[in-house]
Design an enzyme around this catalytic site. Structure first.
Site, short mmCIF file in Angstrom:
data_model
loop_
_atom_site.label_atom_id
_atom_site.label_comp_id
_atom_site.label_asym_id
_atom_site.label_seq_id
_atom_site.Cartn_x
_atom_site.Cartn_y
_atom_site.Cartn_z
N GLU A 146 -2.86 -4.84 23.00
CA GLU A 146 -2.07 -3.65 23.33
C GLU A 146 -2.75 -2.88 24.46
O GLU A 146 -3.97 -2.74 24.43
CB GLU A 146 -1.94 -2.76 22.10
N HIS A 194 3.75 0.81 19.67
CA HIS A 194 2.86 1.26 18.59
C HIS A 194 3.04 2.76 18.31
O HIS A 194 2.11 3.55 18.51
CB HIS A 194 1.39 0.95 18.94
N GLY A 240 0.86 -1.18 0.00
CA GLY A 240 0.00 0.00 0.00
C GLY A 240 0.89 1.23 0.00
O GLY A 240 2.07 1.15 -0.37
N ARG A 241 0.32 2.34 0.47
CA ARG A 241 1.12 3.58 0.48
C ARG A 241 2.38 3.41 1.34
O ARG A 241 3.46 3.83 0.94
CB ARG A 241 0.30 4.72 1.09
N THR A 283 5.08 -3.49 11.59
CA THR A 283 4.59 -2.18 12.05
C THR A 283 3.13 -1.99 11.61
O THR A 283 2.65 -0.86 11.55
CB THR A 283 5.46 -1.03 11.47
N ARG A 289 -0.23 -4.55 12.21
CA ARG A 289 -1.10 -4.92 13.32
C ARG A 289 -0.61 -6.24 13.89
O ARG A 289 -0.17 -7.13 13.14
CB ARG A 289 -2.55 -5.07 12.87
C1 GLV Z 1 -1.92 3.26 13.36
O1 GLV Z 1 -1.60 2.15 13.61
C2 GLV Z 1 -2.88 3.59 12.36
O2 GLV Z 1 -3.56 2.68 11.85
O3 GLV Z 1 -2.99 4.77 12.02
#
Ligand code: GLV
Length: 320
Positions: free
Chosen positions: A267, A286, A156-157, A236, A238
């Site tokens: 979390e 996070h 993705g981005r 980074t 989920r």
């Molecule tokens: C952070 O984890 C988000 O989804 O913006």
């Protein structure tokens, strides 16, 4: 009459003011403590708009009580904390905050990759704990980043932004995604491969997919076993995408060399979580999008989305 809105955490003053100009605002006043479920359950009954964080579960039982709710503006790009189908059924618009956090999250992903490869937190503790007695040939040696192969799962981005950074380090970049992007392949000089090949060939594997029923536990025993013994896994995205029991085993048995996690299934992660006992795990709470400028932009975008819907206009980031 101004529409009623509930904000689930204390946001920067300028953002609250912006919402207050157009809405009757109630807010959970704490910054570091999430709104208790029972408070949210009471508040949701009264409002047309909700601005929430990823710490709130906006599930069916909550939405069932939200008779007047028209919009849930999530201050995050991921929205797996919200039951989208239920919201859709009730005609509630859900929005997220894409775009504004892309570069910041890619920066953090790359930082975590580098910190894990070069054992930076461990080396810092080593010095502070008085263990640095001499320079020695193999002391605190890690893995090279430059020239290595990076596998991006989820282009993705953020995946693209990480790939761009990797190119600056002369890395070869492989990616796996639900769909191929010929444009990205050309522009970034990256190669599409099946997941199995990506896992086998990569020195670094970055998990950057959204969390969905399809990606839950996407990286488990079988996938970790395909990785090189010298490889590093970075997540980074989920927590639930990587199976934590399988990761614990792979890290403790030396099936992979190290991992860097910014996210966990639960979390905040419990301090007695077995993963936290491992020296070859680098962890963060996070903080992917946590730069001052980006968090301001996310709050601002969530507010804009909220206000647009309440004003009867199209929300720029409608995900429903
Ligand atoms: C952070 O984890 C988000 O989804 O913006």
């Amino acid at each position: 009459m101004k529409p009623k809105v509930y904000i689930t955490r204390k946001l920067p003053g300028a953002i609250i003011q912006q919402i207050q100009e157009k809405c009757d605002v109630r807010m959970w006043e704490e910054e570091e403590v999430p709104v208790p479920r029972e408070v949210l359950e009471e508040e949701i009954k009264k409002v047309e708009g909700l601005l929430c964080l990823l710490t709130e579960q906006i599930d069916r039982s909550l939405l069932e009580q939200a008779d007047n709710l028209r919009v849930v503006a999530n201050m995050a790009v991921g929205y797996n904390n919200i039951e989208i189908d239920e919201a859709k059924e009730r005609g509630i618009i859900v929005t997220n905050t894409p775009g504004v956090l892309t570069e910041t999250t890619a920066d953090l992903t790359f930082s975590l990759l580098m910190a894990t490869a070069r054992r930076i937190p461990e080396a810092s503790d080593y010095l502070r704990n008085g263990k640095w007695e001499t320079w020695s040939p193999m002391q605190l040696t890690g893995q090279d980043i430059h020239g290595a192969t990076l596998g991006v799962i989820g282009l993705g981005r953020i995946g693209e932004a990480v790939a761009k950074r990797a190119k600056g380090f002369d890395m070869k970049v492989l990616y796996h995604n639900r769909s191929r992007s010929q444009d990205a392949e050309k522009e970034l000089e990256i190669k599409y491969v099946e997941l199995e090949e990506l896992l086998k060939e990569s020195d670094f594997v970055c998990v950057l997919t959204p969390f969905t029923p399809e990606t839950e536990n996407m990286i488990g025993h079988e996938q970790l076993a395909l990785m090189k013994k010298s490889a590093i896994l970075i997540n980074t995205a989920r927590g639930g995408i990587v199976n934590e029991d399988a990761l614990y085993e792979a890290l403790s048995n030396g099936e992979i060399w190290a991992a860097g996690l910014d996210v966990f299934k639960e979390e905040p992660v419990s301090l007695d979580h077995p993963l936290l006992t491992l020296p070859n795990l680098v962890t963060l709470p996070h903080i992917g999008s946590a730069s001052i400028a980006t968090r301001m932009k996310m709050a601002d975008l969530a507010a804009t989305n909220l206000l647009k819907v309440l004003e009867g206009e199209d929300a720029p980031n409608n995900v429903t």
